[in-house]
Design an enzyme around this catalytic site. Structure first.
Site, PDB file in Angstrom:
ATOM      1  NE  ARG A   1      -4.230   1.492   0.479  1.00  0.00           N
ATOM      2  CZ  ARG A   1      -4.535   2.800  -0.375  1.00  0.00           C
ATOM      3  NH1 ARG A   1      -3.635   3.248  -1.189  1.00  0.00           N
ATOM      4  NH2 ARG A   1      -5.725   3.370  -0.001  1.00  0.00           N
ATOM      5  N   GLY A   2       0.979   1.874  -1.241  1.00  0.00           N
ATOM      6  CA  GLY A   2       1.963   2.818  -1.303  1.00  0.00           C
ATOM      7  C   GLY A   2       1.967   4.064  -0.189  1.00  0.00           C
TER       8      GLY A   2
ATOM      9  CB  THR B   1       5.088   0.320   3.280  1.00  0.00           C
ATOM     10  OG1 THR B   1       4.536  -0.338   2.043  1.00  0.00           O
ATOM     11  CG2 THR B   1       4.378  -0.114   4.418  1.00  0.00           C
ATOM     12  NE  ARG B   2       4.364   5.074  -3.693  1.00  0.00           N
ATOM     13  CZ  ARG B   2       4.013   4.325  -4.716  1.00  0.00           C
ATOM     14  NH1 ARG B   2       5.186   3.766  -5.368  1.00  0.00           N
ATOM     15  NH2 ARG B   2       2.707   3.817  -5.104  1.00  0.00           N
TER      16      ARG B   2
ATOM     17  CD  GLU C   1      -0.770  -5.200  -6.553  1.00  0.00           C
ATOM     18  OE1 GLU C   1      -0.255  -4.377  -7.264  1.00  0.00           O
ATOM     19  OE2 GLU C   1      -0.107  -5.132  -5.186  1.00  0.00           O
TER      20      GLU C   1
END
Length: 1191
Positions: free
Chosen positions: A20-21, A24-25, A87
């Site tokens: 999930r950007g 934690t990106r 995903e």
């Protein structure tokens, strides 16, 4: 590399990151991505997410399918993204349908929340379910199922830990799962699994907080670098950084070479991080200490040849972080020891199977069976290479695509001119030796390969070569092997040495330093071209190429530096104990002379002159050997031979006198065996303070042993067997260091002096067949070190030996055992391994029950006695391997036997025959079960040690694997082997019988198939005309299949030294009788070609064979595990068994024979349809499926 939603590489990926950007990106996911990419892991990371509500693209779905591993980073808001949930659904679908790996990371969330959709995950699903139509509801259901499944998988839970540590663990796990090979080890690598297992056991066997340094050493071309790369590929995932410094030896020679190696190590470990520039080796050492000491690294230093290289690159364990591993490859074992490396590994040559496979890949570009047309030629190459990987690859590549004729030509050329590519690699080790070490190495290659280390050291020390130190250097550099006092050397290393000797003047052998080839020696001696360059000559008169040679004074005239001269027939001496010599191939006149000023070693078998040349000097001589010579007198009076240590005049039947031997004050060994006309020992013999060995076996004219006036503390062996010695002087007590006294068959000896009991070091005493000894010393049991006592056929009563606790062998067959002695002392012999009580007139009850307490006993011979039963507790002899019961005519039954037993001899047991009615009942019940227990035990033994089971007695001898038993012929072969089976092929001709059976499909995988039972009934031929009185010999049996194509298993014996079988030490009691009975069995397994062969032999020495013999049955149990692993296959299903036999070299008829398969079935009901079931005590059954022939 980063991938975007607009462009996705067509390549497959190692890892797909799902995350999930906004959670934690820029932190955890970015750090993990960086770590994976730094390790060379091809990773997919989506840079831009579609806006909320978007649909996952086909390209992204394709990326998931193409990824080997998916890492899902579950964070707090992960489930709020429909993109992320799509995903997960696709990832889990690929896990099931495409066997993809999935690794979840629970980043500040509880795995149970993911699995059960609780907390933030539950709230997210509430939002997804709002206004959901039927299609969306079905999708949500699939999402929940996927989350439940992935939430149950093992993974990583990131909560309060250091994230960097978790990231390292994830990266290592990915590397391990990918099994990524970071180093190329070449194509078609074979035989690596065993090597890796050995190295891993060394690495894993370390103490906590230790940093292992592992040394891989061996000669060039054995595969050290390849092994180092392979182990790196295996364990690299465990480390932060890896540095493989290849070819340190060559690179360090260049200007600033060591600095460049230090810089590479730092660059590899720091992976591009900024560091100080280094301008000196000392500075480099400091930088390595500073920057690497906190890192867990894998360092490989390849082909190191100098201690300074190690000091500059890996001087101390403290330079590296905990968990690091240092691997060093070198040709020099001493270098590793000097650096404190204690985990050492020396790769051996390839096994025959692996060697053939590697050669096939290079010569035929396939690992399929070698074409028949090339099989023999290929095996010749494999034997020539002796397991050296480099040679197999080079030879295979060279021969690829060539015709058979070209192969023949190439192999002939290799014999004359070794391959340069291989030789150049091997010669690197030679170049690193000093001059003295080179001399030792060349001498070993030309003269001492396969010889005793002690013998070679003695001669080389006499040449002032400091051999002990020099040979240690050669051993450390893997140029020679030192094992069991034998010097070994790879054939290709030997050829390299020959090439070095020849390269000075390739076509002029007279200018070489050493001569060993008969043709070269013939050329030099017939053309008188010898020069002062020649230091050694060794001429094997039994070599096929050796010709009649004329030795002339002129031919030797210029060889003033001659150190070693050996003219020998070693092969005949070893095989026939020097009894028969062929006509000599060397001729010379009586005035022949040769240079002897520098001579250290003179060995001349069959020396034809009656004395040494008149100009013989020999003051430098260390050893002189004249076996089977014509020498009549050996004069040593005119000179002092201070350096002379060994004189061997054995089998010199014309020798009548050695006037004085005190002129050789440092003599250590004097061998006079079979000097049948020598009447007296040389004067001064008892003054030789250094003498350790005196052998006078079969000196039948020697009647007196001289008085010993001074202590002889160094004499260890005194062999007077088969002499006419009448008495030993009481001064024998002065032989304070004597360990072995052999008086076997001294028929004139009437007594032993009481002073013999003062020989406190004596370990072996043999007085067997000393018929006329009337009395033995009462205090023999004061010989507290005595380990072997042989007193067979001694007529006088034997004294008590109760205090001889160290005794290991006691042979008292055909002797007078008075009541209260020996038998009553049995329980005292706690170390006893061999006990021979045969033909001692023992009746019922006289075998002491205490015999069952001899826990170390391996050999027991009770033949020729008069008891009807053995002690019931004989099964408690847990180490007993051999049992002799022949000619026990009152024996009625054989009790339960110990499972350790491997050889039973029980022919001519009359009551055993008559009580078996019908005779085949003998094989029922206890005996059959006992034999099966022994067989099971042998199978279990072989599973952990691939040993040759060999047992030996003075009266019989079995050489082979498995179990052997000989029983009276009237007992017949077991009924279980009498069941006829169709499909067997039988041949009976001359002295052999042969049966071939087809093994069942998948026989090699059937764990219940334990092996084979082989049985033959031998019937002596009483009608001389039946076989026209044909004679056969053991050598004839051994050579029976010589014309057959060699099997691949035979090459194992040629390719490796093989494991030596255990046998009883030679006690000197061998009376050299011709074997009375020879039984032989040869078995093979084949398909398209012969794959496996083995020979089983039984030599029986027994008086009953001198004129005639009763029928006898020979039963053999042969374990399946003894068949080489590569030969166990459905390709090889024809089991062929041949039986041979002879009695006193006369043909013996095979009346019946049978072959059966032995099965052990866990389920008794599974054997319901078999020929026979034999129930065992622990509810298992044994099944025999058999093939039988009858003449």
């Amino acid at each position: 590399m980063a991938s975007t939603s607009t462009f996705i590489s067509s390549r497959s990926y190692d890892v797909f990151l799902s995350f999930r950007g906004k959670d934690t990106r820029t932190n955890f996911t970015d750090h993990l991505y960086t770590s994976l990419v730094a390790k060379g892991i091809h990773t997919f990371r989506e840079d831009e997410e579609l806006e909320r509500g978007g649909v996952i693209t086909p390209e992204l779905l394709k990326a998931i399918e193409k990824s080997k591993i998916s890492i899902i980073i579950f964070s707090e808001n992960y489930a709020s993204s429909r993109w992320c949930l799509d995903e997960v659904e696709k990832i889990m679908e690929c896990r099931i349908e495409m066997n993809r790996r999935v690794s979840p990371v629970f980043y500040h969330v509880d795995p149970s929340d993911v699995r059960k959709q609780m907390e933030s995950y539950g709230e997210a699903f509430i939002q997804h379910e709002k206004d959901a139509d039927q299609e969306k509801s079905e999708k949500i259901k699939r999402w929940r199922t996927a989350l439940s499944e992935v939430g149950s998988l093992s993974g990583w839970h990131v909560h309060d830990q250091y994230e960097s540590k978790i990231i390292r663990e994830i990266t290592s796990d990915v590397l391990r799962k990918l099994n990524q090979k970071i180093f190329h080890v070449g194509e078609h690598i074979v035989g690596m699994n065993y090597r890796l297992r050995t190295l891993l056991s060394l690495i894993n066997n370390i103490q906590l907080n230790d940093i292992p340094v592992v040394g891989i050493y061996g000669y060039g071309g054995i595969g050290k670098t390849t092994i180092a790369k392979a182990i790196c590929n295996e364990i690299s995932y465990q480390f932060e950084s890896i540095s493989f410094l290849e070819n340190v030896r060559e690179r360090s020679k260049a200007s600033f070479g060591m600095l460049q190696l230090q810089e590479q190590l730092l660059d590899d470990v720091l992976m591009g991080m900024k560091r100080k520039k280094i301008s000196s080796i000392g500075q480099g050492i400091n930088v390595i200490k500073e920057r690497v000491s906190s890192k867990k690294v894998l360092i490989v230093l390849d082909d190191v040849n100098d201690l300074d290289q190690l000091k500059a690159l890996a001087g101390n364990h403290s330079w590296f972080g905990l968990g690091s591993i240092i691997i060093i490859t070198t040709r020099n074992k001493h270098l590793l020891r000097a650096h404190g490396v204690n985990k050492l590994y020396e790769p051996s040559g390839l096994t025959n199977e692996d060697a053939i496979q590697l050669f096939s890949w290079n010569a035929f570009k396939t690992n399929r069976p070698i074409p028949k047309t090339c099989a023999l030629l290929s095996r010749r190459v494999v034997v020539y290479a002796r397991g050296l990987p480099l040679a197999l690859k080079v030879f295979g590549s060279f021969l690829f695509g060539k015709t058979n004729a070209q192969w023949e030509s190439a192999l002939a050329k290799l014999k004359e001119k070794p391959n340069n590519e291989v030789q150049d690699v091997l010669e690197i080790s030679y170049d690193g030796l000093d001059d003295m070490e080179k001399d030792i190495f060349l001498d070993i290659a030309c003269f001492f390969k396969g010889q005793s280390e002690d013998f070679a050291t003695r001669i080389l020390d006499g040449c002032n070569f400091h051999a002990k130190v020099g040979m240690r250097v050669l051993s450390d550099r893997c140029l020679i092997t030192l094992s069991n006092d034998i010097i070994g050397m790879h054939d290709l290393l030997q050829e390299m040495c020959w090439k070095i000797v020849c390269q000075t003047s390739p076509k002029e052998p007279g200018k070489w330093s050493r001569l060993w080839d008969p043709e070269d020696i013939y050329q030099v001696l017939t053309t008188n071209t010898g020069t002062q360059s020649i230091e050694g000559i060794i001429l094997d008169l039994d070599m096929p190429k050796s010709k009649q040679i004329e030795f002339t004074t002129e031919a030797f005239k210029m060889m003033r530096k001659l150190r070693l001269l050996k003219v020998h027939q070693d092969a005949k001496y070893d095989a026939f104990h020097l009894k028969a010599m062929t006509a000599p191939k060397v001729h010379f006149s009586r005035d022949f002379e040769f240079p002897s000023y520098e001579l250290r070693y003179l060995h001349w078998d069959g020396y034809p002159l009656e004395s040494l040349p008149s100009n013989f000097h020999g003051e430098e001589l260390v050893e002189v050997t004249f076996r089977s010579s014509n020498i009549k007198q050996l004069f040593l009076e005119n000179k002092i031979f201070e350096k002379l240590k060994v004189i061997d005049l054995s089998h010199s039947r014309h020798l009548i006198e050695i006037p004085n031997i005190s002129n050789a004050p440092n003599l250590e060994i004097l061998n006079l065996e079979w000097c049948e006309n020598l009447e007296n020992l040389p004067s001064g013999i008892c003054e030789l303070k250094c003498l350790t060995t005196l052998r006078c076996t079969h000196c039948t004219e020697i009647k007196i042993f001289p008085e010993i006036k001074k202590d002889m503390e160094r004499l260890r062996e005194l062999h007077l067997d088969y002499t006419s010695i009448q008495e030993l002087p009481s001064s024998v007590k002065r032989l304070k260091g004597l360990e072995d006294l052999n008086l076997f068959c001294c028929e004139s000896l009437s007594s032993l002096p009481d002073s013999i009991c003062n020989l406190r070091s004596l370990k072996t005493l043999n007085i067997g067949r000393c018929w006329n000894v009337k009395k033995l010393p009462e205090n023999l049991d004061s010989l507290q070190c005595l380990e072997r006592f042989h007193a067979e056929s001694v007529s006088c009563q034997l004294p008590s030996l109760s205090r001889l606790c160290p005794l290991k062998a006691l042979v008292v067959s055909h002797s007078n055992l008075r009541q209260g002695a020996i038998l009553s002392d049995i329980s005292c012999f706690s170390s006893l391994e061999k006990l021979d009580l045969s033909h001692c007139n023992l009746v019922e009850g006289e075998i002491p029950t205490d015999i069952c307490h001899l826990s170390m006993l391996k050999w027991l011979n009770l033949s020729g006695n008069h008891f009807s039963r053995l002690p019931a507790r004989i099964s408690q002899l847990s180490k007993l391997r051999v049992l002799g019961l022949s000619h026990c005519k009152m024996l009625q039954e054989i009790p339960e036997l110990p499972s350790s037993l491997r050889d039973i001899e029980a022919h001519d047991c009359a009551c055993l025959e008559t009580l078996s009615s019908p005779p085949s009942l003998l094989w029922k019940g206890q005996l059959w079960c006992s034999l099966f227990n022994c067989f099971k035990s042998e199978v279990q033994d072989l599973e952990w040690r691939n040993s040759l089971s060999m047992a030996e007695f003075d009266c019989f001898f079995y050489n082979g694997k498995g179990i052997s038993i000989v029983m009276p012929g009237s007992c017949g072969i077991p009924e279980e082997i009498r069941n006829e089976n169709m499909g067997s092929k039988v041949t009976i001709e001359r002295h052999r019988s042969e049966v071939t059976i087809e093994l069942p499909m998948n026989w090699h995988e059937d764990k219940n198939l334990l092996g084979f039972v082989l049985c033959s009934l031998y019937v002596p031929v009483r009608d001389e005309l039946e076989y026209e009185s044909e004679e056969i010999s053991q050598s004839e049996l051994d050579d029976e299949n010589e014309s057959e194509e060699k099997s691949q298993s035979e090459l194992d014996d040629e390719n490796e030294s093989g494991e030596k079988s255990e046998s009883e030490p030679n006690d000197g009691s061998d009376d050299e009788r011709v074997p009375g009975c020879l039984l032989a069995c040869k078995l093979s397994i084949d398909g398209v070609q012969i794959r496996f062969k083995d020979s089983l032999l039984l030599n029986t020495h027994c008086d009953c064979y001198e004129n005639d013999a009763s029928d006898q049955v020979w039963l053999l149990y042969y374990p399946k595990i003894c068949i080489l692993a590569q030969d166990r296959s459905n390709q090889w299903r024809n089991l062929k068994v041949k039986f041979y036999s002879s009695i006193n070299k006369k043909v013996v008829k095979v009346g019946e024979c049978g072959v059966g398969l032995i099965y052990s079935l866990e389920d008794e009901s599974a054997a319901a349809d078999t020929n026979v079931n034999i129930k065992r005590s622990h509810e298992k059954t044994t099944q025999l499926r058999t093939h039988k022939i009858k003449d």
